[in-house]
Every structure is written in structure tokens, then in C-alpha cells.
Scaffold this motif. Structure first.
Motif, short mmCIF file in Angstrom:
data_model
loop_
_atom_site.label_atom_id
_atom_site.label_comp_id
_atom_site.label_asym_id
_atom_site.label_seq_id
_atom_site.Cartn_x
_atom_site.Cartn_y
_atom_site.Cartn_z
N ARG A 1 -2.41 8.62 2.60
CA ARG A 1 -3.61 8.27 3.29
C ARG A 1 -4.06 6.79 2.87
NH1 ARG A 1 -9.19 10.32 3.13
NH2 ARG A 1 -9.30 12.00 4.66
N ASP A 2 -3.88 6.20 1.88
CA ASP A 2 -4.23 4.78 1.43
C ASP A 2 -3.29 3.91 1.20
OD1 ASP A 2 -7.13 5.75 1.43
OD2 ASP A 2 -6.63 7.02 -0.47
N LEU A 3 -2.13 3.80 1.87
CA LEU A 3 -1.09 3.12 1.83
C LEU A 3 -1.51 1.70 2.32
CD1 LEU A 3 2.03 4.75 3.42
CD2 LEU A 3 1.48 4.55 0.96
N THR A 4 -1.13 0.53 1.51
CA THR A 4 -1.49 -0.96 1.84
C THR A 4 -0.71 -1.09 3.13
OG1 THR A 4 0.15 -1.89 0.57
CG2 THR A 4 -1.92 -1.44 -0.45
N GLU A 5 -1.15 -2.13 3.82
CA GLU A 5 -0.52 -2.63 5.02
C GLU A 5 1.05 -3.14 4.48
OE1 GLU A 5 0.78 -3.32 8.68
OE2 GLU A 5 -0.92 -2.39 8.11
N GLU A 6 1.26 -3.72 3.37
CA GLU A 6 2.56 -3.96 3.02
C GLU A 6 3.37 -2.71 2.78
OE1 GLU A 6 4.88 -6.11 -0.67
OE2 GLU A 6 2.52 -6.22 -0.41
N GLN A 7 2.76 -1.63 2.39
CA GLN A 7 3.63 -0.41 2.02
C GLN A 7 3.94 0.39 3.48
OE1 GLN A 7 0.86 1.34 -0.41
NE2 GLN A 7 2.05 1.29 -2.42
N ARG A 8 3.04 -0.01 4.27
CA ARG A 8 3.31 0.62 5.50
C ARG A 8 4.28 0.04 6.51
NH1 ARG A 8 -2.22 1.35 5.67
NH2 ARG A 8 -2.79 -0.52 7.08
N GLU A 9 4.56 -1.32 6.34
CA GLU A 9 5.29 -2.10 6.86
C GLU A 9 6.92 -1.91 6.45
OE1 GLU A 9 5.88 -4.19 9.40
OE2 GLU A 9 3.55 -4.76 10.03
N ARG A 10 6.76 -1.56 5.22
CA ARG A 10 8.22 -1.14 4.39
C ARG A 10 8.68 0.28 4.76
NH1 ARG A 10 6.72 -2.54 -0.12
NH2 ARG A 10 6.29 -0.59 -1.15
N ARG A 11 7.66 1.08 4.92
CA ARG A 11 8.00 2.55 5.21
C ARG A 11 8.41 2.44 6.90
NH1 ARG A 11 6.70 6.58 1.82
NH2 ARG A 11 8.29 7.69 3.21
N ARG A 12 7.90 1.69 7.56
CA ARG A 12 8.21 1.66 9.07
C ARG A 12 9.51 1.48 9.13
NH1 ARG A 12 2.97 -1.78 10.15
NH2 ARG A 12 1.49 -0.15 10.24
N ALA A 13 10.11 0.52 8.49
CA ALA A 13 11.53 0.03 8.59
C ALA A 13 12.39 1.09 8.21
CB ALA A 13 11.74 -1.15 7.54
N GLU A 14 11.91 2.20 7.46
CA GLU A 14 12.71 3.27 6.86
C GLU A 14 12.79 4.51 7.88
OE1 GLU A 14 11.06 4.35 3.25
OE2 GLU A 14 11.55 2.36 2.32
N ARG A 15 11.63 4.75 8.42
CA ARG A 15 11.48 5.85 9.55
C ARG A 15 10.23 5.80 10.22
NH1 ARG A 15 8.94 10.94 7.75
NH2 ARG A 15 10.97 12.08 8.54
N PRO A 16 10.29 6.41 11.52
CA PRO A 16 9.06 6.48 12.34
C PRO A 16 8.01 7.04 11.63
CG PRO A 16 10.68 7.88 13.17
CD PRO A 16 11.29 7.15 12.23
N ALA A 17 6.90 6.61 11.99
CA ALA A 17 5.44 7.61 11.38
C ALA A 17 5.09 8.46 12.32
CB ALA A 17 4.31 6.51 11.18
N ALA A 18 4.61 9.74 11.77
CA ALA A 18 3.71 10.61 12.26
C ALA A 18 2.26 10.01 12.21
CB ALA A 18 3.72 11.74 11.75
N ILE A 19 1.35 10.69 12.91
CA ILE A 19 -0.03 10.26 12.87
C ILE A 19 -0.80 11.41 12.50
CG2 ILE A 19 -2.10 9.54 14.04
CD1 ILE A 19 0.21 7.35 13.86
N ARG A 20 -1.47 11.28 11.24
CA ARG A 20 -2.46 12.26 10.84
C ARG A 20 -3.80 12.11 10.96
NH1 ARG A 20 -0.29 16.29 7.50
NH2 ARG A 20 2.20 15.79 6.92
N LEU A 21 -4.75 13.06 11.15
CA LEU A 21 -6.11 13.08 11.12
C LEU A 21 -6.55 12.70 9.47
CD1 LEU A 21 -8.89 13.54 12.45
CD2 LEU A 21 -8.59 15.83 11.61
#
Length: 305
Positions: free
Chosen positions: A122-142
């Protein structure tokens, strides 16, 4: 058409008598209240070749008619993406990179209801999201602003249930059921949802999401399921439970339809059932189907006996 009900099967196989009973009830609810009635094929997930045609044939065989063309979810992805875009623009979504195992093993968020998504992403930083995007595609949550929501149901009264940060689009790019069904109902003018009571726990999530999107929340009626003799949900393994299997045993569709109507205390012909239909008089308990012995047919005063 300003208001309507609907029946929305997944084309994963032939409908069994429990599915057909729910379809009849949805039709009766709609037609008795002067609503239109739609058939919508929920084919985003499970679609078996030829299943849709068989389901539509069987619905017609027991007397169900519908208005307009059949709608398929796979033809409506632009509507879902537009709704998702509106939610995202309002800051109501976020990317989630969790696997099912990670969700199961994560500690629950403080004060969150049991079974709720723990909010890991829920509260990942942009840097954390960028790192995770390289590992696997994201789902979108409400990004839900509540943990519980209440709906009103014709058969169950007030029902309050869990609302968490549920998935709107899976990480494989497929729109999730909760978003698709809310958009479909709103876009089709469906203001009455009649379906099996196993789906009652999903109604609060869907009603809450409808409100966020500015849609009218439909009237709900969650009807009892058909169960086998051991109290489990009816399935093809329980015996002759589809129209095709019953026809092979010499039982015509009109006789099956009569049995289904009589199982909810209505006359065994659709016109008479429509004239006598009263939601308040419907049973609240599951329908136990003794399919192996054909008892659910023999116990009724049916035509063709």
C-alpha cells in the motif's frame, strides 16, 4: 430500458439444475417487477469451447427469455479499463507485487478484519515499486477507505461484510471479477442482482466500489444454493443434473423446469409461477438434490410422469 435483472453464467460447462433454478428465480424477480432481463456471459476467466451455446440452449429450453443480445465480458474490456482509469486518477488504486504465498504468510495489519489483504504494498515508495516491477508484473488493488460495508438483501436483510484492498486487475492483465461485474451491471442498467447466496460475502465489496464509481447500488437477492445429499454444492459428479443428462434418462426439459419451480413453492408452469411469485415466500434453506435416485423429480407432481 431503465431497470433490469440478469443472469450471468461463466461458460465453463453445462448448467446443472441448481444453476438453472437460480436463473429461473432471477427471471421471476425481474419479470414480476416489470424489469427487463439480460443474459451476460462472464468469460474473462473460464471459457470452454461450445459451453456458451449449450447454456443458452438450456436456458431457452426451460422457458427463460431475455432482452437484447447476449453480452460477453471479453467484448467489454475498454469499459473496465476506463473505470480503472477513473479510480487511478482519483488516487484510489496502487500496484501490488505480492504472491499468494506472501499474502498468506504476511502478518495481518493492525485492526484489520481476518482475511483482509494486509496492505503490504500500500505504501511502497517509488524506488521500491521500481525494484519490484523488475521482479514481477503488478496487480492493481483498490485503496479502500473502509474495512466493512453493509448492503440490504431481500432475503437476508442487512448484511455487513469485509471490504479490503481487493484486486481490480490481476498481474496477468485480466480485470478482476469484482470490477467487471460492477461495471457491467451499471452499464447495462441492472438494478436488481439475483444470484446464489455463496456470493453474498462479495456484495459489500461490490456495493462499495459501485459507490466510488458513482453508480447506483443494485437491489440484492441472494438465493439458496442447490446442495447434494451430503450438504456440498451440487456438481456433475452427483449424477444426472444437467438437461442433457436428464434427457438421456427420458426426462424432458419442461418436466425439469416444473420440478425447479415447485422446489421454491411455485406452480409448475412458468406463466402460473410468474403470477404467483412472491419473494417473501421463497425458501431460505438450501435445496437438497437427490440426483442419483432422481428423487427431486419423483417427489413433485410433474407433467409427463
Amino acid at each position: 430500458m431503465t431497470s433490469a435483472g440478469r443472469f450471468a453464467p461463466s461458460p465453463s460447462g453445462a448448467l446443472h439444475v441448481g444453476n438453472l433454478r437460480t436463473a429461473l428465480l432471477a427471471w421471476l424477480f425481474a419479470r414480476s417487477s416489470g424489469r427487463g432481463f439480460f443474459v451476460r456471459v462472464e468469460d474473462l476467466d473460464r471459457a470452454r469451447a461450445g459451453a456458451e451455446a449449450v447454456q443458452l440452449r438450456d436456458l431457452a429450453a426451460i422457458g427463460i427469455d431475455w432482452d437484447g443480445p447476449v453480452v460477453r465480458q471479453t467484448e467489454r474490456t475498454a469499459l473496465y479499463e476506463a473505470a480503472l482509469g477513473r479510480l487511478s486518477d482519483a488516487g484510489l488504486t496502487y500496484e501490488c507485487f505480492c504472491t499468494r504465498r506472501e499474502i498468506q504468510e504476511a502478518p495481518s495489519a493492525p485492526h484489520a478484519p481476518q482475511g483482509a489483504y494486509p496492505g503490504t504494498c500500500r505504501d511502497l515508495t517509488e524506488e521500491q515499486r521500481e525494484r519490484r516491477r523488475a521482479e514481477r508484473p503488478a496487480a492493481i488493488r483498490l485503496r479502500a477507505g473502509v474495512t466493512e460495508w453493509a448492503v440490504s438483501d431481500v432475503l437476508h436483510g442487512r448484511y455487513a461484510g469485509l471490504v479490503d484492498d481487493f484486486v481490480l486487475r490481476r498481474n496477468d492483465g485480466v480485470v478482476a471479477y469484482n470490477l467487471a461485474v460492477v461495471v457491467d451491471d451499471a452499464e447495462q442498467g441492472v438494478d436488481q442482482v439475483v444470484r446464489g447466496d455463496d456470493l453474498l460475502p462479495s456484495a459489500p465489496r461490490q456495493a462499495y466500489l459501485a459507490g466510488l464509481l458513482g453508480y447506483r447500488v443494485p437491489d440484492y437477492a441472494h438465493v439458496p444454493l442447490a446442495l447434494n445429499r451430503t450438504g456440498r454444492r451440487l456438481a456433475k459428479r452427483d449424477g444426472a443434473v444437467t438437461l442433457e443428462d436428464l434427457a438421456a434418462e427420458g426426462v424432458p426439459a419442461e418436466r425439469v423446469a416444473a420440478a425447479l419451480l415447485e422446489s421454491v413453492g411455485l406452480p409448475g408452469s412458468l406463466p402460473n409461477a410468474l403470477a404467483a411469485f412472491d419473494p417473501a415466500a421463497l425458501p431460505r434453506e438450501p435445496w437438497i438434490v437427490d440426483a442419483e435416485s432422481g428423487r427431486f423429480l419423483r417427489d413433485s407432481s410433474l407433467p409427463g410422469r
